[in-house]
Design a protein around this motif. Structure first.
Motif, PDB file in Angstrom:
ATOM      1  N   PHE A  13      70.721  82.697 120.800  1.00 50.20           N
ATOM      2  CA  PHE A  13      71.694  83.796 120.891  1.00 50.20           C
ATOM      3  C   PHE A  13      71.079  85.098 120.398  1.00 50.20           C
ATOM      4  N   ARG A  14      70.401  85.058 119.241  1.00 50.30           N
ATOM      5  CA  ARG A  14      69.838  86.270 118.674  1.00 50.30           C
ATOM      6  C   ARG A  14      68.695  86.815 119.526  1.00 50.30           C
ATOM      7  N   VAL A  15      67.820  85.933 120.005  1.00 50.62           N
ATOM      8  CA  VAL A  15      66.690  86.383 120.821  1.00 50.62           C
ATOM      9  C   VAL A  15      67.177  86.977 122.135  1.00 50.62           C
ATOM     10  N   ARG A  16      68.179  86.361 122.739  1.00 48.73           N
ATOM     11  CA  ARG A  16      68.728  86.908 123.989  1.00 48.73           C
ATOM     12  C   ARG A  16      69.352  88.277 123.739  1.00 48.73           C
ATOM     13  N   ARG A  17      70.072  88.394 122.632  1.00 57.90           N
ATOM     14  CA  ARG A  17      70.688  89.678 122.309  1.00 57.90           C
ATOM     15  C   ARG A  17      69.631  90.754 122.089  1.00 57.90           C
ATOM     16  N   ASP A  18      68.559  90.422 121.369  1.00 55.17           N
ATOM     17  CA  ASP A  18      67.505  91.406 121.116  1.00 55.17           C
ATOM     18  C   ASP A  18      66.824  91.835 122.409  1.00 55.17           C
ATOM     19  N   PHE A  19      66.584  90.879 123.299  1.00 55.02           N
ATOM     20  CA  PHE A  19      65.961  91.227 124.573  1.00 55.02           C
ATOM     21  C   PHE A  19      66.864  92.165 125.384  1.00 55.02           C
ATOM     22  N   LEU A  20      68.144  91.841 125.435  1.00 61.69           N
ATOM     23  CA  LEU A  20      69.070  92.690 126.215  1.00 61.69           C
ATOM     24  C   LEU A  20      69.155  94.092 125.618  1.00 61.69           C
ATOM     25  N   ILE A  21      69.133  94.194 124.288  1.00 66.41           N
ATOM     26  CA  ILE A  21      69.140  95.526 123.662  1.00 66.41           C
ATOM     27  C   ILE A  21      67.864  96.294 124.034  1.00 66.41           C
ATOM     28  N   GLY A  22      66.720  95.603 124.001  1.00 73.10           N
ATOM     29  CA  GLY A  22      65.470  96.251 124.380  1.00 73.10           C
ATOM     30  C   GLY A  22      65.487  96.735 125.815  1.00 73.10           C
ATOM     31  N   HIS A  23      66.021  95.921 126.718  1.00 71.65           N
ATOM     32  CA  HIS A  23      66.101  96.331 128.126  1.00 71.65           C
ATOM     33  C   HIS A  23      67.101  97.480 128.287  1.00 71.65           C
ATOM     34  N   PHE A  24      68.151  97.458 127.484  1.00 66.35           N
ATOM     35  CA  PHE A  24      69.126  98.549 127.577  1.00 66.35           C
ATOM     36  C   PHE A  24      68.498  99.871 127.139  1.00 66.35           C
ATOM     37  N   LEU A  25      67.662  99.836 126.075  1.00 65.75           N
ATOM     38  CA  LEU A  25      66.967 101.043 125.640  1.00 65.75           C
ATOM     39  C   LEU A  25      66.028 101.564 126.730  1.00 65.75           C
ATOM     40  N   CYS A  26      65.331 100.617 127.406  1.00 62.90           N
ATOM     41  CA  CYS A  26      64.497 101.032 128.539  1.00 62.90           C
ATOM     42  C   CYS A  26      65.355 101.653 129.631  1.00 62.90           C
ATOM     43  N   GLY A  27      66.564 101.116 129.822  1.00 63.81           N
ATOM     44  CA  GLY A  27      67.485 101.695 130.808  1.00 63.81           C
ATOM     45  C   GLY A  27      67.924 103.090 130.437  1.00 63.81           C
ATOM     46  N   LEU A  28      68.074 103.363 129.118  1.00 60.28           N
ATOM     47  CA  LEU A  28      68.411 104.727 128.706  1.00 60.28           C
ATOM     48  C   LEU A  28      67.286 105.688 129.087  1.00 60.28           C
ATOM     49  N   GLY A  29      66.043 105.213 128.978  1.00 64.13           N
ATOM     50  CA  GLY A  29      64.928 106.056 129.407  1.00 64.13           C
ATOM     51  C   GLY A  29      65.011 106.373 130.880  1.00 64.13           C
ATOM     52  N   TRP A  30      65.365 105.361 131.726  1.00 61.99           N
ATOM     53  CA  TRP A  30      65.499 105.620 133.158  1.00 61.99           C
ATOM     54  C   TRP A  30      66.726 106.477 133.457  1.00 61.99           C
ATOM     55  N   ALA A  31      67.748 106.372 132.634  1.00 58.68           N
ATOM     56  CA  ALA A  31      68.916 107.258 132.803  1.00 58.68           C
ATOM     57  C   ALA A  31      68.540 108.707 132.509  1.00 58.68           C
ATOM     58  N   TRP A  32      67.717 108.879 131.490  1.00 58.27           N
ATOM     59  CA  TRP A  32      67.208 110.229 131.194  1.00 58.27           C
ATOM     60  C   TRP A  32      66.415 110.767 132.381  1.00 58.27           C
ATOM     61  N   PHE A  33      65.603 109.901 132.995  1.00 62.43           N
ATOM     62  CA  PHE A  33      64.816 110.317 134.158  1.00 62.43           C
ATOM     63  C   PHE A  33      65.730 110.686 135.317  1.00 62.43           C
ATOM     64  N   ALA A  34      66.837 109.929 135.504  1.00 60.31           N
ATOM     65  CA  ALA A  34      67.772 110.240 136.589  1.00 60.31           C
ATOM     66  C   ALA A  34      68.480 111.573 136.362  1.00 60.31           C
ATOM     67  N   TRP A  35      68.595 112.022 135.116  1.00 61.01           N
ATOM     68  CA  TRP A  35      69.288 113.279 134.808  1.00 61.01           C
ATOM     69  C   TRP A  35      68.357 114.484 134.875  1.00 61.01           C
TER      70      TRP A  35
END
Length: 507
Positions: free
Chosen positions: A116-138
């Motif tokens: 549970f914890r490892v899956r949560r950490d991975f999803l948070i890491g991918h979400f942070l990468c997604g924020l970077g791509w959201a910044w690129f889209a803006w």
């Protein structure tokens, strides 16, 4: 009865009631069932999926940072502000954090992971990468010399989505966690302009997100199948190792039992034969009234019965010892040139009296000329006598036994003994050929034997490199064929000239 004895022997060779081995086998079977029943939601299975995702992220850790650096370099060359560099640094750090996390998970034992914890950490890491791509889209570029900047951003986002769908397919939800926000930001930024090309690209991105999610889901299923096959392979290997250990234990116990049997027979043969010889000698003296007549005829009959029973017991001991020596490989062949025709003919004469007492006729059908065999004469006689004894035993009064000696199709020589007795059922032939094995007809017969004759014949023929065949039909009779191979047949030597023989005699 023979089958029951065989099962009992197997039980003692591999005693399945033993606790020390049953615990290991039960543990292996339990582990096998757990692995074969693995599916999503099973902690062990989820750990393996996380390890698979971590390996994928480590092996492809350089791909996304290279794309980010390439975008930043092209953007700077195209005249974008330093914001593209800050974006690239932020996104690069996010992907580095994900790679570092994946490296740590890969090096950790699967049993020590908290799914549970490892899956949560991975999803948070991918979400942070997604924020970077959201910044690129803006990001915008007023000073760029191209009018298709929005379309280029959409193409780059599609490329990033495709790479992520392939790399992060083992982690369910990773694609949506990464690109749900960037697609929404791009749709908002493109919708404000309300130009046809921007609207088309927004629609393309919105539709591509569920498409790539579907692709990631199919790849995720492939990962599940891969883990299932791997777990099944591991389970089969575990079962094979368990079976191998049981087989090794069974072989060791069988070797110990065979060694104990050989030692027992070797040590007891002298102790058994010595008193038996005394019993046979004295009972023969008494039954033949060598030292004077016996006034009571009943005692004389008793002495005769004692002699016959002792002789039967001695024959049984000799057969057991012969069979044990053959099985242990200690039966020594005294090989010499022998005439198969002469040996079989002598054996027929020896059994003639026993056959005549039952009104059985022995018919001989021999080849006229056969070359000599290189074999053990005693073994050949024992083979022939055992086959004739069996035939006489199971042939009814007034029957006939056909004994043939001749060539085989392969150039060897054979002995065939065929009777017209009751025959043997087909399913009982393996029992009859086993040690101490007796068929249903033999059990009902008044002349029961020890069940060692045919195994001894097989063993002696095997030592000569030959074969033994037993063909039988109910109510028609049985034919036993002992085959000696071509390699045992000796070539005829040419006759020496008369002068050479005379000179040899003078010397």
């Amino acid at each position: 009865m023979p089958l029951q004895r065989s099962n009992t022997a197997d039980k003692f060779i591999v005693d399945r009631r033993k606790r020390h081995r049953n615990s290991d086998v039960a543990r292996a079977v339990r582990k096998t069932r757990d692995r074969l029943s693995q599916q999503a939601g099973n902690p062990h299975f989820d750990r393996e999926l996380l390890k698979l995702h971590a390996r994928a992220m480590v092996s492809g850790a350089i791909a996304m940072p290279l794309i980010v650096l390439a975008i930043a370099a092209v953007g700077l060359l195209a005249g974008m502000s330093r914001e593209i560099g800050v974006w690239a640094l932020f996104t690069f750090i996010c992907y580095a954090l994900v790679a570092f996390m994946a490296r740590r998970v890969e090096r950790t034992e699967a049993s020590e992971l908290n799914p549970f914890r490892v899956r949560r950490d991975f999803l948070i890491g991918h979400f942070l990468c997604g924020l970077g791509w959201a910044w690129f889209a803006w990001l915008g570029c007023g000073s760029c010399q191209t009018d298709q900047f929005q379309m280029i951003k959409a193409v780059l986002l599609l490329l990033a989505m495709a790479v992520t769908a392939v790399m992060a397919s083992s982690l369910r939800g990773a694609l949506l966690a990464t690109f749900a926000v960037p697609v929404a930001v791009y749709a908002y930024a493109g919708g404000r302009l309300w130009l046809p090309i921007e609207v088309i690209m927004v629609g393309l991105l919105v539709m591509s997100l569920p498409f790539f999610a579907y692709v990631a889901r199919q790849l995720h299923r492939s990962s599940l199948m891969l883990l299932s096959f791997r777990s099944e392979k591991d389970a089969l290997i575990a079962e094979l190792e368990t079976a191998k250990s049981m087989s090794d234990e069974a072989r060791r116990r069988a070797e110990d039992a065979n060694l104990a049997k050989s030692r027992f027979l070797a040590s007891m043969s002298h102790e058994l034969r010595t008193p038996l010889n005394a019993i046979l000698g004295f009972s023969e003296v008494m039954s033949n009234e060598v030292l004077g007549p016996m006034n009571n005829p009943t005692y004389r009959d008793y002495a005769h019965d004692v002699h016959e029973s002792g002789q039967h017991l001695l024959d049984l001991i000799n057969e057991i010892l012969d069979l044990s020596r053959i099985e242990a490989g200690r039966y020594q062949l005294n090989e010499e040139p022998v005439m198969l025709l002469s040996i079989v003919e002598d054996c027929c004469h020896m059994m003639e009296l026993k056959a005549r007492n039952k009104d059985i006729r022995i018919v001989q059908d021999f080849e006229s000329i056969l070359p000599r065999l290189f074999a053990d004469e005693r073994a050949v006689r024992q083979i022939t006598l055992n086959l004739l004894s069996n035939a006489i035993k199971f042939t009814a009064t007034g029957g006939e036994i056909l004994v043939r000696v001749g060539w085989t199709a392969g150039g060897g020589q054979y002995i065939s003994v065929k009777d017209n007795g009751p025959g043997i059922p087909e399913d009982e032939i393996p029992i009859v050929l086993s040690a101490f094995g007796q068929g249903s007809i033999a059990i009902k017969s008044a002349e029961q034997g020890t069940g060692l004759g045919l195994p001894i014949v097989q063993g002696l023929l095997a030592m000569h490199g030959g074969e033994f065949e037993l063909q039988s039909k109910l109510r028609e009779g049985t034919e036993a064929i002992a085959i000696f191979p071509l390699s045992r047949v000796m070539e005829e030597l040419p006759a020496l000239p008369t002068k050479v023989v005379t000179a040899a005699r003078r010397r």
